[in-house]
Each structure stands twice: as C-alpha cells, then as structure tokens.
Design an enzyme around this catalytic site. Structure first.
Site, PDB file in Angstrom:
ATOM      1  CE1 TYR A 141      51.785  45.268  28.941  1.00  0.00           C
ATOM      2  CE2 TYR A 141      50.425  43.442  29.669  1.00  0.00           C
ATOM      3  CZ  TYR A 141      51.354  44.411  29.942  1.00  0.00           C
ATOM      4  OH  TYR A 141      51.865  44.535  31.212  1.00  0.00           O
ATOM      5  CG  PHE A 206      33.928  42.081  31.364  1.00  0.00           C
ATOM      6  CD1 PHE A 206      32.807  42.801  30.984  1.00  0.00           C
ATOM      7  CD2 PHE A 206      35.109  42.781  31.616  1.00  0.00           C
ATOM      8  CE1 PHE A 206      32.839  44.186  30.860  1.00  0.00           C
ATOM      9  CE2 PHE A 206      35.157  44.168  31.483  1.00  0.00           C
ATOM     10  CZ  PHE A 206      34.018  44.867  31.112  1.00  0.00           C
TER      11      PHE A 206
HETATM   12  N1  UFG Z   1      36.575  42.443  34.890  1.00  0.00           N
HETATM   13  C1  UFG Z   1      35.197  42.521  34.940  1.00  0.00           C
HETATM   14  N2  UFG Z   1      34.634  43.766  34.844  1.00  0.00           N
HETATM   15  C2  UFG Z   1      35.379  44.906  34.686  1.00  0.00           C
HETATM   16  C3  UFG Z   1      36.790  44.807  34.636  1.00  0.00           C
HETATM   17  C4  UFG Z   1      37.356  43.548  34.738  1.00  0.00           C
HETATM   18  O1  UFG Z   1      34.502  41.534  35.074  1.00  0.00           O
HETATM   19  O2  UFG Z   1      34.786  45.998  34.581  1.00  0.00           O
HETATM   20  C5  UFG Z   1      37.211  41.120  35.017  1.00  0.00           C
HETATM   21  C6  UFG Z   1      38.056  40.755  33.824  1.00  0.00           C
HETATM   22  O3  UFG Z   1      37.281  40.164  32.840  1.00  0.00           O
HETATM   23  C7  UFG Z   1      39.066  39.812  34.475  1.00  0.00           C
HETATM   24  C8  UFG Z   1      39.217  40.337  35.898  1.00  0.00           C
HETATM   25  O4  UFG Z   1      38.082  41.173  36.116  1.00  0.00           O
HETATM   26  O5  UFG Z   1      38.517  38.523  34.544  1.00  0.00           O
HETATM   27  C9  UFG Z   1      40.457  41.181  36.091  1.00  0.00           C
HETATM   28  O6  UFG Z   1      40.508  42.146  35.034  1.00  0.00           O
HETATM   29  P1  UFG Z   1      41.563  43.336  35.009  1.00  0.00           P
HETATM   30  O7  UFG Z   1      41.277  44.125  33.784  1.00  0.00           O
HETATM   31  O8  UFG Z   1      41.563  44.029  36.322  1.00  0.00           O
HETATM   32  O9  UFG Z   1      42.936  42.594  34.897  1.00  0.00           O
HETATM   33  P2  UFG Z   1      43.438  41.543  33.801  1.00  0.00           P
HETATM   34  O10 UFG Z   1      43.527  40.230  34.510  1.00  0.00           O
HETATM   35  O11 UFG Z   1      42.663  41.559  32.561  1.00  0.00           O
HETATM   36  O12 UFG Z   1      44.825  42.197  33.417  1.00  0.00           O
HETATM   37  C10 UFG Z   1      45.928  42.105  34.226  1.00  0.00           C
HETATM   38  C11 UFG Z   1      46.861  43.278  34.004  1.00  0.00           C
HETATM   39  C12 UFG Z   1      47.451  43.225  32.621  1.00  0.00           C
HETATM   40  C13 UFG Z   1      48.050  41.872  32.399  1.00  0.00           C
HETATM   41  C14 UFG Z   1      47.011  40.825  32.612  1.00  0.00           C
HETATM   42  C15 UFG Z   1      47.515  39.449  32.376  1.00  0.00           C
HETATM   43  O13 UFG Z   1      46.166  44.480  34.191  1.00  0.00           O
HETATM   44  O14 UFG Z   1      48.444  44.216  32.502  1.00  0.00           O
HETATM   45  O15 UFG Z   1      46.545  40.906  33.934  1.00  0.00           O
HETATM   46  O16 UFG Z   1      46.467  38.667  31.925  1.00  0.00           O
HETATM   47  F1  UFG Z   1      48.501  41.775  31.141  1.00  0.00           F
END
Ligand code: UFG
Length: 323
Positions: A141, A206
C-alpha cells in the site's frame, strides 16, 4: 473553481467534496462505488460512476468536464490487504493513477492534490516524522502511494503540472453528515465506536508489549474536517510538493479507548491480542511545513473532539450508510 474529485464517495473524499461545495466550488465526483457509498456523495455534486482502471472512461470524463484541478482520493487503503494481494494495489492505485494523469494531460488539467500517506515512510528513523524522513515503505500500500508521488515529481518537472502530495497520518472523526464506514472495518476508532454501540463484544488491542509508555501503539489522529481543509488550502495555494498532515500529538490505543469510554459513557471491553504484523510502534507527524506553506491550522487537534464527532456520527448511523 471546478474540481474533479476521484473517490468522492469515500471517507475523506466525501467530506472534502462537502467543504468545497460549501465554499462555492463546483464539484464533479468520479467514483466506482466499489468501496465508497452513493449516500456519501453530496447531492450538490455531479456524480460520474467510473473506474480509473478503465482508461477510456476517465479520459472521457475529464474531456467532457474540463476541470481546473483534480483531487485524487480514489485508492485501496488497507495495509493488511495489500500484504495479501499486492497486485490489487499496483493495479488500482498505480495503474489508476497513470490513467488519471494521462487523461489530465489530454484534457489540459494542470493541477492535482494527491492523497498520500505516512505509510510511505515505513519504520521511521526519527519521530516526529518530517517530510525529509527517508521513504522506505514496509507494505505494498505504502509502496503504491510512493510510486505515485514519484510520478507526480516528474509531471511537475517536465509538464509544469502543479502537484501536491498530502501525506496523511491517521484520518479520524466525522462531520455531521459524513463519517467512516468500511466493510470490513479495520480502523481503531470506528471499531471502538461499534463496541460502544454494542455492535461488537469487545475491542482487540493488537500488542501491549511495544516500547511505549503503556505498551500499545501510538498514532497521530487527525480530524477529517482538518484534512479536508488542508486539501482546499493546497488547491488555492500556488505551491507544489509533499506535506505531512497530522497534529503532532500521539495517542496510544489504550488512550483512544479511555477517551472513547469518557465520551460515550459505555464500558467498551478490551482484550489483549497479538501484535498486528507491520504496525510501527509510534507514528507522529511533524507538520510545520503544511502550517507554514499552506497556512493550514487544524481546528480539532484534541482527541476528545475527534472521538466525539465519530460518536455522534455512529449514533446517527449505527449501520453505517447501509441504513
Ligand atoms: N488497532 C487495535 N485494534 C484494532 C484496530 C487497530 O489495537 O481492532 C491498533 C493498530 O494496531 C494500530 C492502531 O490501533 O496500532 C491504529 O490502527 P488503524 O488500523 O486504525 O490505523 P493504522 O495506523 O494501522 O493505519 C493508518 C491508515 C493507513 C495508513 C497507516 C500508516 O489507516 O491507511 O495509518 O501506517 F497506511
């Protein structure tokens, strides 16, 4: 201005469309409605249903509408999915981008504001992350978005196109009308909202063994109304380049859940789950460049205000746009 918004039925595109229309701009939304929602398209906009992978369709749409500028939101944006099916990301995000920019050149549309991501940095060496941080994506991505950024650079240099790449950190929150509704939902704040509404039994955290004060991952949550405002600033400013969009404040997963408990008054049960592969422990933006060069000033930097806006939207739309 007449603005052509790809992905205007999606989460950030829908809010930016609403804000452009509020400011008196004319908006053409181009969306295949595969992951976006018809109900999320502001009725004042013109909707063209189409897919960027269909080169002749996007060519025709731009030739027929002749916009002053493009805002390009349409893309797949799930890190996990990109690790399972990278080909989807190179096709939709990269081939779609190539088709779009070729169509822009043919239609003499010479300005683009592009949705990029902090995922282009991968595991950063320095946090807060500035635009000078090396871009080494850790997933397809982020790689697909970096490929597009590189193409933008050459279009700017060789065609004189005005190109702005906005590298979002964690988009969150809602306006009164438009909010976050993905299927399946993977993002933390909507999942926490669904748990508060009793639509899921608990939130899985997580990983609680990261090198952070409470052991959970830290992110920089930025309100989508502030992201929309940054796009409009980028449209009106006479600049090209890449800009981080974040608040410069990091909140842990535990802090997000605590804030949501305070906002909603609901218990929101959590359970510890294994780390999610590829999650960096801390992602926080250094976003002074956007403030300085775009005159951008976030209106909702406070996590509580972001969560409140999400809660209001989810209470009004407990089944998302499907209702
Ligand atoms: N998390 C949990 N439980 C869940 C969902 C998420 O603990 O059910 C945690 C994840 O592990 C992470 C944090 O919450 O530590 C945020 O997770 P998100 O999935 O909400 O967001 P991300 O940081 O993984 O992703 C975002 C954007 C992506 C982008 C990314 C860059 O959604 O498009 O940041 O790292 F690429």
């Amino acid at each position: 201005m007449k603005v052509f918004v790809t992905g205007g039925a999606g989460y950030i595109g829908s809010v930016t469309t609403e804000r452009l229309l509020d400011e008196g701009d004319e908006v053409v939304v181009f969306d295949n409605l595969e992951r976006g929602h018809r109900q999320a398209v502001d009725p004042r906009a013109t909707l063209i249903e189409g897919d960027l992978r269909d080169a002749s369709r996007i060519c025709r749409a731009l030739r027929d509408t002749r916009p002053d500028a493009v805002m390009h939101f349409a893309a797949y944006a799930l890190v996990g999915e990109s690790m399972d099916r990278p080909e989807l990301y190179f096709d939709n995000n990269v081939v779609g981008f190539v088709n779009l920019t070729q169509a822009m050149l043919r239609a003499d549309t010479n300005a683009i504001v592009f949705s990029s991501t902090c995922a282009t940095y991968g595991q950063p060496e320095r946090v807060p992350i500035s635009e000078e941080e090396p871009q080494r994506p850790a997933n397809p991505y982020g790689e697909s978005k970096l490929m597009c950024e590189k193409m933008l650079f050459w279009h700017q240099r060789l065609h004189g196109m005005r190109t702005v790449a906005l590298r979002y950190f964690n988009a969150a929150g809602a306006t009164a009308k438009y909010g976050e509704d993905h299927e399946p939902e993977t993002h933390l704040i909507p999942i926490v909202m669904q748990a508060a509404l009793g639509r899921r039994p608990s939130v899985s955290v997580f990983g609680e063994d990261y090198d952070t004060p409470d052991g959970t991952c830290i992110r920089d949550y930025i309100h989508i109304a502030d992201l929309a405002q940054a796009h409009i600033r980028a449209l009106r400013a006479n600049v090209s380049g890449a800009f981080n969009l974040g608040n410069g404040n990091g909140y842990s997963v535990r802090e997000v859940v605590e804030t949501a408990r305070a906002v909603t008054g609901k218990p929101i049960p959590v359970e510890t789950a294994p780390r999610r592969p590829g999650d960096p422990p801390r992602l926080i933006a250094a976003a002074e460049k956007a403030r300085r060069e775009l005159g951008w000033q976030p209106a909702f930097p406070d996590l509580r205000a972001i969560v409140e806006s999400a809660w209001n939207w989810h209470c009004a739309h407990p089944d998302g746009y499907a209702a």
